[in-house]
Design an enzyme around this catalytic site. Structure first.
Site, mmCIF file in Angstrom:
data_model
loop_
_atom_site.group_PDB
_atom_site.id
_atom_site.type_symbol
_atom_site.label_atom_id
_atom_site.label_comp_id
_atom_site.label_asym_id
_atom_site.label_seq_id
_atom_site.Cartn_x
_atom_site.Cartn_y
_atom_site.Cartn_z
ATOM 1 N N SER A 135 34.353 35.410 -93.203
ATOM 2 C CA SER A 135 34.468 36.738 -92.606
ATOM 3 C C SER A 135 33.459 37.656 -93.297
ATOM 4 O O SER A 135 33.460 37.773 -94.517
ATOM 5 C CB SER A 135 35.905 37.232 -92.809
ATOM 6 O OG SER A 135 36.051 38.554 -92.384
ATOM 7 N N LYS A 161 32.419 35.100 -88.809
ATOM 8 C CA LYS A 161 33.092 36.222 -88.147
ATOM 9 C C LYS A 161 32.492 37.516 -88.675
ATOM 10 O O LYS A 161 32.453 37.739 -89.883
ATOM 11 C CB LYS A 161 34.586 36.127 -88.447
ATOM 12 C CG LYS A 161 35.376 37.414 -88.352
ATOM 13 C CD LYS A 161 36.865 37.121 -88.382
ATOM 14 C CE LYS A 161 37.624 38.124 -89.234
ATOM 15 N NZ LYS A 161 39.069 37.843 -89.266
ATOM 16 N N LEU A 162 32.008 38.341 -87.761
ATOM 17 C CA LEU A 162 31.427 39.624 -88.153
ATOM 18 C C LEU A 162 32.469 40.716 -87.973
ATOM 19 O O LEU A 162 33.093 40.821 -86.911
ATOM 20 C CB LEU A 162 30.218 39.973 -87.282
ATOM 21 C CG LEU A 162 29.054 38.980 -87.247
ATOM 22 C CD1 LEU A 162 27.934 39.550 -86.375
ATOM 23 C CD2 LEU A 162 28.543 38.675 -88.657
ATOM 24 N N LYS A 163 32.645 41.529 -88.973
ATOM 25 C CA LYS A 163 33.493 42.709 -88.828
ATOM 26 C C LYS A 163 32.707 43.733 -88.016
ATOM 27 O O LYS A 163 31.501 43.933 -88.274
ATOM 28 C CB LYS A 163 33.825 43.276 -90.208
ATOM 29 C CG LYS A 163 34.779 42.388 -91.000
ATOM 30 C CD LYS A 163 36.166 42.406 -90.371
ATOM 31 C CE LYS A 163 37.193 41.708 -91.260
ATOM 32 N NZ LYS A 163 38.539 41.742 -90.670
ATOM 33 N N ASP A 189 35.545 40.776 -85.308
ATOM 34 C CA ASP A 189 36.878 41.323 -85.608
ATOM 35 C C ASP A 189 36.773 42.835 -85.748
ATOM 36 O O ASP A 189 36.061 43.335 -86.621
ATOM 37 C CB ASP A 189 37.404 40.705 -86.914
ATOM 38 C CG ASP A 189 38.832 41.141 -87.242
ATOM 39 O OD1 ASP A 189 39.423 41.909 -86.450
ATOM 40 O OD2 ASP A 189 39.343 40.699 -88.293
ATOM 41 N N ASN A 191 39.503 44.966 -86.123
ATOM 42 C CA ASN A 191 40.598 45.595 -86.881
ATOM 43 C C ASN A 191 41.054 46.911 -86.223
ATOM 44 O O ASN A 191 41.164 47.942 -86.887
ATOM 45 C CB ASN A 191 40.213 45.839 -88.349
ATOM 46 C CG ASN A 191 40.161 44.556 -89.157
ATOM 47 O OD1 ASN A 191 39.092 44.103 -89.555
ATOM 48 N ND2 ASN A 191 41.316 43.930 -89.387
ATOM 49 N N GLU A 214 38.434 39.763 -81.945
ATOM 50 C CA GLU A 214 39.742 39.842 -82.600
ATOM 51 C C GLU A 214 40.198 41.295 -82.669
ATOM 52 O O GLU A 214 39.450 42.170 -83.110
ATOM 53 C CB GLU A 214 39.592 39.240 -84.011
ATOM 54 C CG GLU A 214 40.869 39.116 -84.793
ATOM 55 C CD GLU A 214 40.598 38.475 -86.175
ATOM 56 O OE1 GLU A 214 39.580 37.777 -86.345
ATOM 57 O OE2 GLU A 214 41.417 38.693 -87.085
ATOM 58 N N ASP A 239 45.508 39.693 -83.949
ATOM 59 C CA ASP A 239 45.806 39.543 -85.374
ATOM 60 C C ASP A 239 46.933 40.526 -85.705
ATOM 61 O O ASP A 239 48.124 40.173 -85.637
ATOM 62 C CB ASP A 239 44.522 39.807 -86.184
ATOM 63 C CG ASP A 239 44.734 39.845 -87.693
ATOM 64 O OD1 ASP A 239 45.873 39.694 -88.145
ATOM 65 O OD2 ASP A 239 43.749 40.043 -88.441
ATOM 66 N N LYS A 263 48.493 34.539 -89.581
ATOM 67 C CA LYS A 263 48.521 34.765 -91.026
ATOM 68 C C LYS A 263 49.982 34.648 -91.440
ATOM 69 O O LYS A 263 50.813 35.453 -91.013
ATOM 70 C CB LYS A 263 48.018 36.164 -91.370
ATOM 71 C CG LYS A 263 46.533 36.368 -91.175
ATOM 72 C CD LYS A 263 46.118 37.795 -91.487
ATOM 73 C CE LYS A 263 44.633 37.990 -91.201
ATOM 74 N NZ LYS A 263 44.273 39.433 -91.146
ATOM 75 N N GLY A 291 43.093 35.069 -92.996
ATOM 76 C CA GLY A 291 43.100 35.209 -94.453
ATOM 77 C C GLY A 291 43.268 36.654 -94.854
ATOM 78 O O GLY A 291 42.972 37.568 -94.077
#
Ligand code: SMG
Ligand code: MG
Length: 368
Positions: A135, A161-163, A189, A191, A214, A239, A263, A291
């Site tokens: 990540s 995975k790129l934030k 992702d 968030n 995500e 998530d 998770k 994670g």
């Protein structure tokens, strides 16, 4: 296992590099470890609440408080507790899946150590190795991002995975595709950084053949994710939204996702995580293990969970050295893009007491 006492340890470990997401930046990891001491074994669990309630409503201080005042006394009263009893015993208290999950994890570890069974065997794992994913933080600029991604690909990571967040989404994805090609397994992702109304912007990501987006929207917005799923070609993965098997089933029924990031901590423990795996598998929904920058304690359990057959996508399971200079157990490493599933009893790794003590900032023991 017969529980005699439960120890709560707050740790602070410097991260090798600062980690930036749409939720904020972390250069120090604040964690919470649980040690259950029984008559003939001890077990360790890791609570994945963070120092502040940004990713989740739970945070370390709150987790300690609910454990100390409600959850731990309930377990100590019950005395002889099997892993599958923990969640039902604690269910009279609402919410707090991370705190509950850590206690269950410690009981599982202690019980399995006394039975001499590995966590992977106990959960029904079928693989000896699991693919490693990484990540990647939001970077200062595209050059720095490309340099970082190049390092991870050289290290053998099988998926990146790129934030992302508004203003750091299409450009970094385009740059990574342009530089490293279409073969790289790539996902993003958010968030929860986007809102309803951002559909057109997110649809621009459809050009880059991403494995998934995500958690683009608010955790509570299952309907919004369902609508987005119908509007985008890129699969939606949830998530933050998925806090239990019930919510997972609802999300699947609504069409809110076609992939779930599992998770164990976020959903109340490894047993609930396995239930979500089972439901998803029966519904044709792909899952992978997420994670929370765990130490070796949580990572060992996650690797065991990821060894189940339904975990068909690489997880956020990276080498210990990706996070910390020294882990508090023997470090996890990447071999040919994979992490080896521990075979020893329980989580299969040992806590290095001296390292743990060095990173411990608070400790309390609650006895029966
Ligand atoms: O453990 O490699 C890891 C971190 C993976 O990106 C990661 N976790 O939303 O999936 C996620 C984040 C949550 C932690 S950062 C707030
Ligand atoms: Mg996520």
């Amino acid at each position: 296992m017969k529980i005699r006492s439960i120890e709560l340890r707050t740790i602070q470990i410097p991260r090798v590099t600062a980690f930036r997401t749409s939720l904020g930046v972390q250069s120090m990891h604040t964690g919470l470890l649980v040690r259950v001491e029984g008559d003939d074994a001890e077990g360790w669990g890791e609570c994945v609440s963070e120092g502040d309630p940004t990713y989740s409503p739970e945070y370390v201080g709150g987790a300690i408080s609910i454990m100390r005042d409600f959850l731990v006394p309930r377990l100590l009263e019950a005395g002889d507790v099997r892993p599958q009893h923990v969640a039902p015993l604690l269910s009279k208290y609402r919410g707090n899946p991370m705190a509950k999950g850590a206690l269950e994890a410690a009981v599982i570890d202690g019980q399995l150590r006394s039975w001499d069974i590995s966590m992977s065997d106990y959960l029904g794992g079928t693989r000896a190795e699991v693919p490693a994913g990484v990540s990647v933080s939001i970077a200062d600029d595209i050059d720095k991002l490309l340099e970082e991604v190049a390092g991870h690909l050289d290290a053998g990571y099988r998926r990146v995975k790129l934030k992302i967040e508004p203003g750091w989404d299409v450009e970094p994805v385009r740059a990574v595709r342009e530089r490293f090609g279409d073969e790289v397994l790539l996902q993003v992702d958010a968030n929860t950084a986007y809102e309803r109304g951002d559909e057109r912007l997110l649809a621009r990501l459809d050009d880059y053949d991403l494995l998934m987006i995500e958690q683009p929207l608010d955790p509570d917005d299952l309907v919004g994710h369902a609508e987005l799923s119908r509007q985008l070609r890129t699969p939606i993965c949830l998530d933050e939204s998925v806090t239990s098997a019930r919510v997972a089933a609802a999300a699947i029924r609504l069409g809110a996702c076609s992939i779930i990031n599992i998770k164990p901590g976020r959903v109340g423990g490894y047993l609930e995580a396995r239930r979500i795996h089972d439901i998803a598998r029966a519904s044709g929904i792909r899952v992978w293990c997420g994670g929370m920058a765990e130490t070796g304690i949580g990572r060992a359990g996650n690797v065991a969970l990821a060894s189940l057959a339904g975990f068909t996508l690489p997880g956020d399971i990276s080498a210990s050295s990706r996070y910390y200079e020294r882990d508090i157990t023997e470090p996890f490493v990447i071999n040919d893009g994979d992490v080896t599933v521990p075979t020893g009893a329980g989580i299969g790794v040992e806590v290095h007491q001296d390292v743990l003590d060095e990173y411990t900032v608070a400790r309390e023991v609650i006895s029966a």
